[in-house]
Enzyme design. Sequence first.
Site, PDB file in Angstrom:
ATOM      1  N   GLY A 377       0.830  -1.194   0.000  1.00 52.65           N
ATOM      2  CA  GLY A 377       0.000   0.000   0.000  1.00 52.65           C
ATOM      3  C   GLY A 377       0.864   1.243   0.000  1.00 52.65           C
ATOM      4  O   GLY A 377       2.093   1.164   0.174  1.00 52.65           O
ATOM      5  N   PRO A 378       0.261   2.412  -0.205  1.00 55.25           N
ATOM      6  CA  PRO A 378       1.027   3.649  -0.253  1.00 55.25           C
ATOM      7  C   PRO A 378       1.709   3.949   1.077  1.00 55.25           C
ATOM      8  O   PRO A 378       1.322   3.421   2.118  1.00 55.25           O
ATOM      9  CB  PRO A 378      -0.043   4.717  -0.566  1.00 55.25           C
ATOM     10  CG  PRO A 378      -1.275   3.985  -0.920  1.00 55.25           C
ATOM     11  CD  PRO A 378      -1.175   2.616  -0.356  1.00 55.25           C
ATOM     12  N   SER A 379       2.706   4.833   1.031  1.00 59.10           N
ATOM     13  CA  SER A 379       3.375   5.264   2.267  1.00 59.10           C
ATOM     14  C   SER A 379       2.361   5.964   3.171  1.00 59.10           C
ATOM     15  O   SER A 379       1.480   6.682   2.703  1.00 59.10           O
ATOM     16  CB  SER A 379       4.518   6.230   1.939  1.00 59.10           C
ATOM     17  OG  SER A 379       5.512   5.569   1.190  1.00 59.10           O
ATOM     18  N   GLY A 380       2.508   5.728   4.473  1.00 58.56           N
ATOM     19  CA  GLY A 380       1.607   6.372   5.428  1.00 58.56           C
ATOM     20  C   GLY A 380       0.295   5.652   5.630  1.00 58.56           C
ATOM     21  O   GLY A 380      -0.615   6.186   6.264  1.00 58.56           O
ATOM     22  N   GLY A 382      -0.083   2.857   7.326  1.00 52.78           N
ATOM     23  CA  GLY A 382      -0.131   2.191   8.625  1.00 52.78           C
ATOM     24  C   GLY A 382       0.564   0.854   8.679  1.00 52.78           C
ATOM     25  O   GLY A 382       0.375   0.091   9.639  1.00 52.78           O
ATOM     26  N   LYS A 383       1.393   0.536   7.680  1.00 57.87           N
ATOM     27  CA  LYS A 383       2.028  -0.792   7.624  1.00 57.87           C
ATOM     28  C   LYS A 383       3.007  -0.990   8.792  1.00 57.87           C
ATOM     29  O   LYS A 383       2.953  -2.012   9.484  1.00 57.87           O
ATOM     30  CB  LYS A 383       2.755  -0.957   6.279  1.00 57.87           C
ATOM     31  CG  LYS A 383       1.842  -0.857   5.062  1.00 57.87           C
ATOM     32  CD  LYS A 383       2.565  -1.179   3.774  1.00 57.87           C
ATOM     33  CE  LYS A 383       3.662  -0.172   3.437  1.00 57.87           C
ATOM     34  NZ  LYS A 383       3.140   1.182   3.149  1.00 57.87           N
ATOM     35  N   THR A 384       3.886  -0.031   9.000  1.00 55.60           N
ATOM     36  CA  THR A 384       4.874  -0.169  10.077  1.00 55.60           C
ATOM     37  C   THR A 384       4.204  -0.119  11.442  1.00 55.60           C
ATOM     38  O   THR A 384       4.639  -0.801  12.382  1.00 55.60           O
ATOM     39  CB  THR A 384       5.944   0.943   9.960  1.00 55.60           C
ATOM     40  OG1 THR A 384       6.570   0.844   8.670  1.00 55.60           O
ATOM     41  CG2 THR A 384       7.014   0.796  11.028  1.00 55.60           C
ATOM     42  N   GLU A 507      10.513  -4.048   4.653  1.00 57.41           N
ATOM     43  CA  GLU A 507      11.324  -3.489   3.552  1.00 57.41           C
ATOM     44  C   GLU A 507      12.769  -3.983   3.658  1.00 57.41           C
ATOM     45  O   GLU A 507      13.709  -3.198   3.518  1.00 57.41           O
ATOM     46  CB  GLU A 507      11.300  -1.954   3.603  1.00 57.41           C
ATOM     47  CG  GLU A 507       9.924  -1.344   3.474  1.00 57.41           C
ATOM     48  CD  GLU A 507       9.382  -1.429   2.073  1.00 57.41           C
ATOM     49  OE1 GLU A 507      10.088  -1.944   1.194  1.00 57.41           O
ATOM     50  OE2 GLU A 507       8.246  -0.987   1.860  1.00 57.41           O
TER      51      GLU A 507
END
Length: 609
Positions: A377-380, A382-384, A507
């Site tokens: 998904g795009p940066s920001g 909520g993945k991390t 990543e």
Amino acid sequence: MATTTSSEHSGKSNWRAFVRLLIQANPPKLVLSIALGLSIISTLVGLVIPLFTKNVVDSFSISSLSWAQISGMAIAFVAQAIASGISVYLLNYAGQRVVAGIRDRLWKKLLVLPVGYYDNNQTGDTISRMTNDTAIIKGLITEHMAGFITGIIAIIGSIGVLLYMDWKMTLIMFSVFPLAFVILFPLGRQMYKVSKGLQAETASFTSVLNRVLSEIRLVKAANAEPVEYNAGSSGIQKLFQFGLKEGRIQAMMAPLISFVMLMLLVVLFGYGGMRVSSGAITAGQLVAFMLYLFQIVLPITQITQFFNQVQKTMGATDTILKVLDYEEENPHAGETLQNASQSLHLEGVTFSYKEGEPVLKNVSFTMEAGKVTAIVGPSGSGKTTMFSLLERFYAPQNGSIKLGQDPIERFSLVSWRSQIGYVSQESPLIAGTIRDNICYGMQREVTQEELQRASQMAYADAFIEELPDKYDTEVGERGIKLSGGQRQRIAIARALLRNPKILMLDEATSSLDSKSEVVVQQALQNLMQGRTTLVIAHRLSTVVDADQIIFLDKGKVTGSGTHQELLETHDMYREFAAQQLQIQDQQFQTIEPQAMKQIRLASHSEVRA
């Protein structure tokens, strides 16, 4: 009136807090008692010496001097010196023990504070609590506490003897003190304000130093030296200004004390001389008066310094207790995790760092045991943050995360985190050897065979064996002496050695060149075998073979399935994939066939190694 009451209440609270901090530090009570007892004995001996002097002066002649008097005075002086020296050493010992106890509690506390504390507090401020503030408390105990207690005794004892010798001259002499108190008390309050400001600014300046020096390569690469110089220079100037304010207050205090001393001497010699000439007192009594006066004025200076240090100590106590009273993690609370080879379920998870700004919104999906789940998904999106929740750095505001049928909060943090292997984009290394970094956090002795096996599976053994000191090679601060690929492989070896059942890859290859990426990807394949794996990746090429792909956008799950299923059903994923493939085609076309062949050969060669 309300202000005064509030101020008094605050002062009492500060004292109670200080006493609580001392008691919790487990001070050596016997040593303190002996030290204070010796200080009191030394002070009492000092009170007797002027009486010896009075008798000597009143009957001064060679024939009147006896060996008993001379011996008595000599013994008194020697006893006073010995008692004072032992007292100073024991107080220093007690102060060091107290500070060591406070620092030990602080260090233990800092290691169990939640990540949220460090999100909201600068590292330099925290370091200042451990070093500067504890040193202030030590100064109060070792340098000023004994002086305060013995000073009180000396003043009370001296005044008692003076009143007994000549109460009229004593009362006239001490008429000066109320005036001195009225002048010095406001200065003491100003010193308190300056001391608190100085401590806060010292902590802020320490933060700047820590931030800049720990990221000095970034500073130099960005040509940010002038900016950081200005920031540091500003802090230095503020410290300079606080130092000047402190100096001005001390500059007013010293002359005032000298002025009081001179006034007392004038009164003593003027009125005392008249009393001697009239025969009301003897010359020996006047000399004794003078010596007792010194035993009153010098302790007053010590008491003034004590209260100045107390003001600093109260501020230091407040900041230390804020850390010690902060809610902490309990690593051992909960059950021991016996079986981590179960599916992980996120059920309606919502989380926000700031109230009203959710990062994850009602997230639900399942990670099957032993399979690979990828989050894209795009940066920001909520993945991390999801990784942080799984590691229990934070707790969701709503919803739950379960292992099988059990909420993960049921298990102790120690046993839960021992089952998680984490490899990030910039895997952190500590200053030390390669061996230290691979074995970091292990609670048992790691054999050389285990170390080499983990390194081989991480494809790190080849470059380690080429180093002069092999596993004992120093990696430098944050692993700066190693390349990105080498750091990643050491991180993978560390994870392999822990043998976790749950694996999180954030990543893990995005910052590597193509040759290093091939090797690290192969090492990751070894690491992922038989483990429940959660992968974050911006590049689809690293996750197309995942058993499940979760598409996260603005904190919400907008699609899930295999790569092929999402291509067919999810518009944003299809667009995401198209952009990725187009970029990869362009990169591929810019590389000449011969160069590509060399890269492939080099990559396969390193993998075989």
